[in-house]
Design a protein around this motif. Structure first.
Motif, short mmCIF file in Angstrom:
data_model
loop_
_atom_site.label_atom_id
_atom_site.label_comp_id
_atom_site.label_asym_id
_atom_site.label_seq_id
_atom_site.Cartn_x
_atom_site.Cartn_y
_atom_site.Cartn_z
N ALA A 214 95.08 0.96 9.35
CA ALA A 214 95.20 1.57 10.68
C ALA A 214 95.28 3.08 10.58
CB ALA A 214 96.44 1.01 11.38
N GLN A 215 96.04 3.56 9.61
CA GLN A 215 96.17 5.00 9.43
C GLN A 215 94.83 5.62 9.07
OE1 GLN A 215 98.95 6.85 9.95
NE2 GLN A 215 97.64 8.65 9.66
N GLU A 216 94.08 4.92 8.23
CA GLU A 216 92.74 5.41 7.86
C GLU A 216 91.82 5.46 9.08
OE1 GLU A 216 89.15 4.29 4.69
OE2 GLU A 216 91.04 3.15 4.74
N ARG A 217 91.93 4.43 9.91
CA ARG A 217 91.12 4.39 11.14
C ARG A 217 91.51 5.52 12.08
NH1 ARG A 217 86.28 3.52 13.20
NH2 ARG A 217 86.35 2.75 15.37
N ILE A 218 92.83 5.74 12.17
CA ILE A 218 93.31 6.84 13.03
C ILE A 218 92.79 8.18 12.54
CG2 ILE A 218 95.40 8.09 13.72
CD1 ILE A 218 96.80 5.36 13.83
N THR A 219 92.87 8.35 11.21
CA THR A 219 92.39 9.63 10.63
C THR A 219 90.90 9.83 10.92
OG1 THR A 219 94.05 9.47 8.90
CG2 THR A 219 92.18 10.94 8.50
N GLU A 220 90.13 8.74 10.74
CA GLU A 220 88.68 8.80 11.01
C GLU A 220 88.39 9.16 12.47
OE1 GLU A 220 84.74 5.90 10.79
OE2 GLU A 220 86.71 5.20 10.10
N LEU A 221 89.09 8.50 13.38
CA LEU A 221 88.89 8.77 14.80
C LEU A 221 89.32 10.19 15.15
CD1 LEU A 221 90.06 5.39 16.37
CD2 LEU A 221 87.70 6.25 16.13
N THR A 222 90.43 10.63 14.51
CA THR A 222 90.90 12.00 14.76
C THR A 222 89.87 13.02 14.29
OG1 THR A 222 93.20 11.27 14.52
CG2 THR A 222 92.78 13.63 14.30
N ASP A 223 89.29 12.78 13.11
CA ASP A 223 88.27 13.69 12.61
C ASP A 223 87.06 13.72 13.54
OD1 ASP A 223 89.89 14.24 10.50
OD2 ASP A 223 88.89 12.88 9.08
N ARG A 224 86.62 12.55 13.99
CA ARG A 224 85.47 12.48 14.90
C ARG A 224 85.77 13.19 16.21
NH1 ARG A 224 83.38 6.39 15.18
NH2 ARG A 224 81.93 7.48 16.66
N LEU A 225 86.99 12.99 16.69
CA LEU A 225 87.38 13.65 17.94
C LEU A 225 87.39 15.17 17.76
CD1 LEU A 225 88.31 13.41 20.84
CD2 LEU A 225 90.65 13.18 20.02
N THR A 226 87.88 15.61 16.60
CA THR A 226 87.93 17.06 16.34
C THR A 226 86.51 17.64 16.29
OG1 THR A 226 89.98 16.79 15.10
CG2 THR A 226 88.73 18.80 14.71
N MET A 227 85.61 16.93 15.63
CA MET A 227 84.22 17.39 15.56
C MET A 227 83.59 17.41 16.94
SD MET A 227 82.86 15.50 12.10
CE MET A 227 81.24 16.21 12.32
N ARG A 228 83.90 16.41 17.72
CA ARG A 228 83.35 16.36 19.09
C ARG A 228 83.85 17.53 19.92
NH1 ARG A 228 78.97 15.27 21.85
NH2 ARG A 228 79.43 14.66 24.03
N ASP A 229 85.14 17.83 19.72
CA ASP A 229 85.71 18.98 20.44
C ASP A 229 85.02 20.28 20.01
OD1 ASP A 229 87.42 17.36 21.84
OD2 ASP A 229 89.14 17.67 20.51
#
Length: 235
Positions: free
Chosen positions: A193-208
């Motif tokens: 779950a933490q890995e998934r959160i990190t991945e989503l956070t990175d994608r969100l940051t790139m999107r931003d």
């Protein structure tokens, strides 16, 4: 001599009559007194009471002198009277000696009876002591049996407790193993779950970042005005 054939008493316990009679005959032949002690010493064995009974029978069988009846002369009577006087004195002395012997025999019998009585009392005391010892040993055996039964019961209880403790320990160990496996699986799920959160956070940051870049590009375009017409405008 003794009429042994007619005087023998079969079935009498102890030394037989024939032995007592032979001993008395031997003493008489040797010119010795046939006292109870003398017969007992010659035999070397036998109960004093049994020997006394046989000796009384033997004495009763000894021949007695029978006086003949006939007339005596005066001189013979005087001589006989004098002789009888001497004989009476001798007989009295013999009777006295015999009485002494009988008293000695009686004393020997009394002593033998006393010894027998003492031996009987001692035997009874020993028997009582043996009975007491047996009773004490029986009580000790019963006590040991009770102790053994108690020890066996305690051993069975201890064995049951040990078996229950081992079963409880095995169950606790199984629960601990199961809990450990559950914790490991939870840790793995948490890590995923933490890995998934990190991945989503990175994608969100790139999107931003992309959106920020697009916004800055639009602002720059608007600030520079409309772009010139290329001559193909039909308006």
């Amino acid at each position: 001599m003794t009429n042994i054939t007619t005087s023998q008493r079969p079935g009498r316990a102890g030394v037989p009559f024939i032995k007592v009679a032979e001993a008395a005959d031997a003493l008489q032949a040797a010119g010795q007194k046939t006292t109870l002690r003398a017969v007992r010493d010659r035999l070397g064995t036998g109960s004093m009471s049994t020997i006394q009974q046989h000796l009384a029978t033997w004495l009763a069988q000894q021949p007695q002198v029978q006086a003949a009846e006939y007339e005596l002369s005066a001189n013979l009577k005087r001589a006989l009277k004098a002789e009888l006087s001497v004989f009476a004195k001798n007989a009295s002395s013999a009777l006295t000696s015999r009485l002494v012997d009988m008293e000695a025999d009686h004393a020997a019998l009394a002593a033998s009876a006393a010894e027998t009585e003492t031996a009987l009392v001692e035997a009874q005391e020993r028997l009582s002591a043996e009975h007491l010892a047996v009773a004490m040993l029986t009580a000790q055996v019963e006590e040991l049996r009770v102790q053994l039964a108690t020890t066996q019961k305690l051993a069975e209880t201890a064995t049951t407790a040990e078996r229950d403790a081992k079963a409880t320990a095995a169950a606790a160990e199984a629960r601990a193993t199961e809990a450990s496996l559950t914790a490991m699986m939870a840790e793995k799920r948490a890590a995923a779950a933490q890995e998934r959160i990190t991945e989503l956070t990175d994608r969100l940051t790139m999107r931003d970042m992309e959106m920020t870049a697009d916004t800055e590009g639009l602002r720059t375009h608007n600030a520079s005005g409309p772009m010139p017409n290329s001559g193909h405008d039909n308006g």
